[in-house]
Design an enzyme around this catalytic site. Structure first.
Site, short mmCIF file in Angstrom:
data_model
loop_
_atom_site.label_atom_id
_atom_site.label_comp_id
_atom_site.label_asym_id
_atom_site.label_seq_id
_atom_site.Cartn_x
_atom_site.Cartn_y
_atom_site.Cartn_z
N GLU A 78 0.45 -1.36 -0.10
CA GLU A 78 -0.31 0.11 -0.08
C GLU A 78 0.80 1.57 0.13
OE1 GLU A 78 -2.38 -1.64 2.90
OE2 GLU A 78 -3.51 -2.29 2.23
N ALA A 79 1.78 1.13 0.08
CA ALA A 79 2.62 2.55 -0.33
C ALA A 79 3.60 2.03 -1.37
CB ALA A 79 3.72 2.14 1.40
N LYS B 36 2.23 10.40 1.11
CA LYS B 36 4.30 9.98 1.54
C LYS B 36 5.78 10.75 1.06
CE LYS B 36 6.74 5.67 0.77
NZ LYS B 36 6.46 4.32 0.70
#
Lengths: 329, 516
Positions: A52-53, A82
């Site tokens: 998910e990153a 992010k």
């Protein structure tokens, strides 16, 4: 002979992040008018969907290839921004550093910034080099903004950023995108694969319900299994586990807690490391470990005891071997 | 507190002084003086002391008189004034290379220092041209390169920065007298503190245990010590080859020429802004126009042609009287597998040789010098640095090698044994893959660093008759009419702008008239 024949029928096997990213990109660039694009997936199988990153290059894919509206994409996938990754307790317990996106300082007179900083540091200068990186400074103060393109002299460096998102929602979002552009989706489990008797090329897939799906070109997005690339072609695998010995992960989402951090956190643990990925509606967590050093049950327990919020599910277990296929095709 | 810090800085400075390296450059040809000039301009005496040893008794090869556009970056980065350098080296401008009779007799194409048109909707321009040709179009791809058109019309000017302008789509290099360039750099380096020692080296002393080079004993009895030695001794490769016995990688099965005969002739009316390479029955001839004279040479293999025949052929084919006696140079294509070993780095001909077909010799010197500066060592003699240097060198040499081999491989000539051999030879896998990818789909890899960029590959592939048969599938998105329109517009835009450029001779006389 094959090179002069246009591919008219592309089959994508598997509908996780890889499958739908591929389908979306092909439907946008090649289009479904001159070439039929079909994706086969099964709701019974489920996706891994813990990745998910992301990294800043995803912006190239989303904007330049697909032409997605960024705000819409963020809304649809419960995404957050992010600026980098904090590595806690990696070097030693109590130590932490930040791996930021973007540049550290600026090069001057053909000499890289690092040398200026090292020189200063050796001469007793105490400044941490991360002070010269905008992403780190912003992450420390839990701030975020996009680069502004205002006229006049630049007052701020460009901000490099990526996203945390719900990978299943991203796949669903791209599915809607691709289907709108004409990709057809077939629900079903693959039972067997037919090959041309002459050259071994794959000619069709047979589903459990008996349906046969023919194609000119097949893209294997079937995940760890490698239904075509490994099960049919035995491409082989470079096993890198002697360098990267972790081979399991326990993953669990928990309720949001505390401030919304604009970065991923990776915390080293006794037998691996733990990720923390903040989304809009929850936090993704996982413990990546090596089963030689800790059992799956113990790792799941450790993970549950180290969450910032209440767990929203039972931990899900993943098994893998780090490495890469010898040939992708 | 501040006082303490100052003391500490002083202490570090002293430590640094004691750690300052002595770098000894062996040989003063193009390679030696380029290395020296770059070192003194970038690294101050706090970083290293630089010495250069050369002997006036030993001449330099110095025929490499044509360069690539990267040369300008090198000169600019060390602070050389271009017009001054050009005036003092009899330099002229170079916008590309014309290949005459390559591929087959009667053929002529230009490998330009500039691009063909821009991509359209993500499809590379050469694909558009390929499609146009398939539709029956007859115009050469040269019509769509600004640099080629400038060459064909004998024009020259500086490119502009504004990328919206058609005359921003090229770069330039120089033709110059390499001997004068070395002298120019010598003056430049000596003014900045470089210490030059005249003398012939009679012995290289090594550490008995490690084999590291310790010192050089000169004929005069003087002994020169150093921490690092840069071997610019040319073909003799005194340190890397002779002393350290480095392993040689032989590329002569692919690049069979092993001799050159070089001669200068009077300047003639033919004064183009490009180098000319003319394929001959058993080799090829270069022609490099300088302000003062024309440089000429014939590259051949002594398997197919004797030295006397080669000399006669060269003299016969000059377009103006020779001004000096022809000089014969012997070589073999290949290179040392590792050009940085122990405390010795070989640069230029001491590290390897590739024939000057694409003017890469000075470029390879430049890359080696730049990489050495980037990986500048200290007294710990870290193998991390030398390994990285050698890795980078591998990439450059390998790519240049493949590109040169391509010129020989793609030929339909039947007037010489050399060409028949080359047509049939098997080429390195890396080149085979490039040729296949272009033929089947017009694909060309583009590198972030290093030679050669896609336009270079395009010009040689197409120039020597390798056309793409398959296309980028995305080209189907473009209607035929749109392709034709794009091409026509570009051609007109180029023609209109090139006509405004001055003649090359005029431009040189105006910007950098010879002071020699």
């Amino acid at each position: 002979m094959i090179m002069n024949q246009r591919i008219k029928n592309i089959i994508i096997v598997g509908g996780g992040t890889a499958g739908w990213m591929t389908a979306a990109a092909l439907s946008k660039t090649i289009g479904c008018r001159s070439c039929k694009i079909t994706l086969v997936e099964s709701e019974q199988i489920g996706t891994v969907g813990v990745g998910e990153a992301t990294l800043p290059l995803i912006n190239l894919f989303n904007k330049n290839v697909l032409g997605l509206d960024e705000n819409e994409f963020v809304r649809e996938t419960n995404a957050t921004f992010k600026l980098g990754i904090e590595f806690a307790d990696w070097r030693k317990v109590g130590h932490s550093y930040f791996h930021p996106f973007g540049h550290i300082g600026v090069d001057m007179d053909g000499i890289s910034f690092m040398h200026y900083w090292l020189r200063w540091y050796k001469a007793g200068g105490g400044l941490d080099f991360s002070r010269f990186n905008a992403e780190t400074e912003a992450a420390r103060s839990l701030k975020f903004m996009r680069t502004t393109n205002e006229p006049g002299p630049k007052v701020m460096p460009d901000i490099y950023y990526a996203f945390h998102f719900d990978a299943s929602l991203y796949a669903a979002y791209l599915r809607r995108y691709a289907e709108k552009l004409g990709v057809s989706r077939i629900e079903g489990m693959i039972e067997s694969v037919n090959q041309h008797p002459d050259n071994g090329y794959i000619s069709s897939l047979v589903l459990k319900n008996g349906e046969t799906i023919e194609g000119d070109f097949f893209i294997d997005c079937s995940g760890f299994k490698g239904i075509l690339i490994e099960q049919v072609y035995q491409a082989g695998y470079y096993d890198w586990s002697h360098w990267l010995p972790v081979n399991r992960a326990a993953a669990v989402p928990c309720e949001s807690a505390g401030e919304l951090l604009p970065f991923t956190r990776s915390t080293a643990r006794e037998s691996g490391w733990q990720w923390r990925i903040p989304l809009q509606h929850r936090i993704g967590n996982g413990y990546v470990f090596c089963d030689q050093y800790i059992s799956e049950d113990e790792a799941a327990d450790k993970l549950l005891s180290r969450l910032d919020g209440r767990a929203l599910d039972k931990p899900k277990s993943l098994r893998f071997v780090t490495g890469v296929r010898k040939k992708a095709g | 507190m501040r006082c303490l810090q100052r003391q500490r800085i002083f202490y570090l400075w002293k430590e640094k002084m004691s750690e300052s390296l002595t770098i000894v450059i062996v040989g003063g040809g193009t390679a030696g003086w380029m290395a020296a000039a770059a070192l003194v301009s970038v690294a101050t005496d706090k970083v290293c002391d630089v010495k250069l040893i050369e002997s006036d008794q030993i001449g330099s090869v110095g025929v490499g008189e044509a360069t690539l556009p990267q040369m300008k970056d090198f000169n600019d980065s060390i602070g050389i004034n271009e017009a001054d350098m050009m005036a003092k080296t009899n330099a002229t401008f170079k916008l590309g290379i014309e290949f005459v009779d390559w591929g087959k007799k009667g053929n002529s194409y230009i490998h330009p220092f500039g691009k063909f048109g821009d991509p359209v909707s993500g499809v590379d321009f050469h694909q558009l041209w390929g499609k146009y040709k398939k539709m029956g179009g007859v115009k050469s791809i040269e019509a769509y390169s600004y640099a080629v058109q400038a060459c064909r019309m004998n024009r020259c000017d500086f490119p502009v920065d504004d990328q919206a302008e058609i005359n921003s789509t090229y770069a330039y290099a120089y033709h110059f007298d390499a001997g004068l360039y070395a002298q120019y750099l010598r003056k430049f380096a000596e003014e900045r503190g470089l210490q030059r020692t005249e003398g012939k080296i009679v012995e290289v002393k090594q550490d008995s245990e490690s084999g590291y080079v310790k010192s050089l004993l000169l004929e005069s009895g003087e002994e020169i010590t150093g921490d690092y030695f840069i071997d610019c001794s040319g073909f003799q490769s005194l340190l890397l080859g002779k002393t350290l016995k480095a392993e040689w990688e032989d590329w002569s099965p692919w690049l069979v020429c092993n001799r050159a005969v070089a001669v200068q002739s009077e300047r003639s009316g033919d004064f183009p802004p490009y180098t000319r390479s003319i394929a001959k029955a058993n080799g090829w001839q270069w022609r490099i126009p300088l302000q003062s004279r024309t440089g000429n040479g014939l590259i051949y293999s002594n398997h197919y042609l004797s030295d006397d025949e080669a000399t006669n052929n060269l003299l016969r084919d000059l377009d103006a009287p020779a001004v000096k006696d022809p000089k014969i140079i012997r070589f073999s294509a290949g290179r040392f597998k590792k050009s940085w070993q122990k405390n010795c780095v070989a640069i230029g001909l001491a590290s390897g040789f590739l024939e000057p077909l694409e003017s890469t010799s000075i470029y390879l010197i430049q890359v080696a010098v730049t990489n050495f500066l980037k990986l500048f060592p200290n007294k710990t003699f870290s193998s991390a640095l030398s390994n990285e240097f050698n890795r980078l060198t591998d990439i450059e040499y390998g790519r240049v090698r493949d590109f040169l081999i391509l010129h020989y491989k793609l030929n339909e000539r039947d007037d010489g044994e050399l060409w028949r051999y080359c047509r049939q030879m098997s080429v390195p896998d890396s080149l085979q893959m490039k040729m296949k990818a272009f033929k089947e789909r017009g694909y060309i890899d583009s590198y972030k660093y290093g030679l050669f960029a896609p336009p270079s590959w395009i010009s040689v592939f197409i120039g020597q008759g390798l056309y793409q048969e398959g296309f980028d599938p995305y080209i189907s998105n473009l209607p035929d009419g749109q392709i034709k329109t794009k091409l026509d517009e570009l051609e007109v835009m180029i023609q209109r702008r090139v006509e405004l450029m001055p003649q090359h001779a005029e431009f040189v006389a105006d910007y950098c008239p010879s002071k020699m």
